[in-house]
Design an enzyme around this catalytic site. Structure first.
Site, mmCIF file in Angstrom:
data_model
loop_
_atom_site.group_PDB
_atom_site.id
_atom_site.type_symbol
_atom_site.label_atom_id
_atom_site.label_comp_id
_atom_site.label_asym_id
_atom_site.label_seq_id
_atom_site.Cartn_x
_atom_site.Cartn_y
_atom_site.Cartn_z
ATOM 1 N N ASP A 1 -10.570 -0.759 19.213
ATOM 2 C CA ASP A 1 -10.688 -0.524 17.639
ATOM 3 C C ASP A 1 -9.336 0.164 17.321
ATOM 4 O O ASP A 1 -9.077 1.144 17.752
ATOM 5 C CB ASP A 1 -11.885 0.385 17.472
ATOM 6 N N ARG B 1 -19.950 -18.993 2.931
ATOM 7 C CA ARG B 1 -20.130 -17.789 4.095
ATOM 8 C C ARG B 1 -19.554 -18.295 5.113
ATOM 9 O O ARG B 1 -18.959 -17.717 6.089
ATOM 10 C CB ARG B 1 -21.860 -17.979 4.253
ATOM 11 N N LYS C 1 -9.799 1.146 5.913
ATOM 12 C CA LYS C 1 -8.916 2.260 6.082
ATOM 13 C C LYS C 1 -7.587 2.173 5.828
ATOM 14 O O LYS C 1 -7.141 1.696 4.791
ATOM 15 C CB LYS C 1 -9.187 2.903 7.644
ATOM 16 N N TYR D 1 -16.066 6.290 17.111
ATOM 17 C CA TYR D 1 -16.680 6.438 15.657
ATOM 18 C C TYR D 1 -18.102 6.587 15.697
ATOM 19 O O TYR D 1 -18.729 5.727 16.312
ATOM 20 C CB TYR D 1 -16.049 5.303 14.954
HETATM 21 C C1 LIG Z 1 -14.647 3.505 9.475
HETATM 22 C C2 LIG Z 1 -14.607 3.136 10.925
HETATM 23 C C3 LIG Z 1 -15.271 2.140 11.469
HETATM 24 C C4 LIG Z 1 -16.510 1.389 10.572
HETATM 25 O O1 LIG Z 1 -15.941 0.536 9.287
HETATM 26 P P1 LIG Z 1 -16.894 0.533 8.193
HETATM 27 O O2 LIG Z 1 -15.534 -0.211 7.218
HETATM 28 O O3 LIG Z 1 -16.671 1.726 7.538
HETATM 29 O O4 LIG Z 1 -17.767 -0.652 8.428
HETATM 30 C C5 LIG Z 1 -15.360 1.826 12.750
HETATM 31 N N1 LIG Z 1 -14.230 2.499 13.530
HETATM 32 C C6 LIG Z 1 -13.471 3.381 12.961
HETATM 33 C C7 LIG Z 1 -12.397 4.200 14.132
HETATM 34 C C8 LIG Z 1 -13.724 3.725 11.772
HETATM 35 O O5 LIG Z 1 -12.756 4.501 11.328
#
Ligand SMILES: *Cc1c(COP(=O)(O)O)cnc(C)c1O
Length: 380
Positions: free
Chosen positions: A170, A46, A195, A98
């Site tokens: 982000d 962890r 992504k 998001y």
């Molecule tokens: C998908 C996404 C998230 C969240 O991420 P997860 O891997 O689904 O927990 C946060 N910000 C953006 C812009 C995203 O596209």
């Protein structure tokens, strides 16, 4: 080293015990110690795992940061940085977040006494007016999801520095291939590595990168204390995905440009949202802070065709109707009823997420096939 080289090599070395060129998947929870509390840097997975360490060092390098942290999801990463705040602290965030981030802020963290201001960052003076002695963090996403608005990272960095705040960006939609927020004044970069970084829609993962030692210590403490850490197999998949990020991003963008070309001249299509369009309000800022415009495209049908928006998505044959983005395959989605369903209608519509909005994650298939598929769906 240049970015393409770092994507492939940073954080990774041939395994000293066998010469294996690819980072081994260390499927272990614990590590033998020579003497109580004397070990080779790992005591429990962890807190740390060698496969995860390779990925975390790679993430730091590709975002031009000093410290990288991997999480079991993007939301796990958001959670870990928000837990650096205390009750009474305030956060100024874009109103175009998001959906999952908005939910975590407005429902989970608000209940623990953190106050959030959700505003448009089009007017930086209005953002600056919200800063007060309790303000601790600015949270931005750029390009935003799903209307692809562009926020000026440098301007946010200046405001943040002026008041000693933490600027978090982000960077999921741009990926490090197109944009490095730390170089533009952000303190922390956050990714949903699910992504573009992973790139193959086969894992859920998050990341935080910073060069600030104090923040890095707090993030590490939260990461091991809360425990939203990824397993070694997922870390291996992320490392493998990142090795082709530059190749994929170039192919995503080329196909996105071809689709945008078709959409802007199509008689049934109304507004097209793509930062590469000269008519896009954020085009100039995008040109300044990004090295390309990416693979995400959104559009609306003309008012007389809006009723067909959802049905259109059932007619595509190459595009799959699904949430998420950033994989090699093309996806199409309806934000209002899917990814943004948890955002109240008034807030959602104010940020442009209308019932007629269609979002695409343009993949790396043959561009002509994608254009033809979308065209037949539009005209069907
Ligand atoms: C998908 C996404 C998230 C969240 O991420 P997860 O891997 O689904 O927990 C946060 N910000 C953006 C812009 C995203 O596209």
């Amino acid at each position: 080293m240049k970015l393409a080289t770092k994507l492939i090599h940073a954080g990774q070395h041939p395994d000293p015990s066998t010469g294996a060129v690819m980072t081994p998947v260390y499927l272990t929870s614990t590590y033998a110690q020579e003497f109580p509390d004397q070990h080779k840097g790992y005591d429990y997975s962890r807190a740390g795992n060698p496969t995860r360490k390779a990925l975390e060092d790679n993430l730091a390098a590709i975002e031009n940061g000093k410290f990288g942290f991997a999480f079991s999801s993007g939301m796990g990463a958001v959670d870990a940085i928000l837990k650096c705040l205390k009750p009474g602290d305030e956060v100024i965030a874009t109103n175009d977040l998001y959906g999952g981030t908005y939910r975590l802020f407005s429902q989970t963290f608000a209940a623990y006494g953190i106050k959030f201001h959700f505003v448009s960052f089009d007017d930086m003076d209005a953002v600056a007016q919200l800063v007060n002695p309790n303000t601790k963090m600015i949270w931005i996403e750029t390009p935003t999801n799903p209307t692809l608005k562009i926020i000026d990272i440098e301007a946010c960095g200046n405001l943040s520095k002026q008041h000693g705040l933490i600027l978090v960006a982000d960077n999921t939609f741009a990926s490090p291939w197109l944009q490095n927020p730390l170089d533009l004044g952000a303190d922390v970069v956050m990714h949903s590595a699910t992504k573009y970084l992973g790139g193959h829609s086969d894992l859920i993962m998050g990341a935080l990168i910073t060069s600030d030692e104090t923040l890095a210590e707090q993030i590490f403490f939260n990461q091991k204390s809360t425990g939203a850490t990824p397993g070694p197999m997922d870390c291996f998949l992320a490392l493998r995905g990142i090795k082709t990020l530059h190749l994929r991003m170039q192919a995503h963008e080329k196909n996105a440009a071809a689709i945008v070309d078709m959409l802007v001249s199509h008689p049934r299509v109304g507004k097209v949202f793509y930062p590469g369009l000269e008519s896009h309000p954020g085009h100039e800022i995008a040109k300044r802070q990004m090295r390309g415009f990416g693979g995400m495209v959104s559009f609306e049908l003309k008012p007389e065709f809006v009723g067909d928006s959802q049905r259109l998505m059932t007619r595509t044959k190459v595009f799959t109707l699904a949430e998420s983005l950033g994989g090699v395959e093309s996806l199409i989605s309806h934000p209002a009823s899917m990814t943004h369903a948890s955002i109240p209608r008034e807030i959602r519509e104010k940020s442009g997420v209308t019932d007629g909005l269609i979002r695409m994650s343009v993949g790396v298939e043959d561009g002509e096939d994608l254009v033809a598929d979308l065209k037949q769906a539009l005209e069907g």
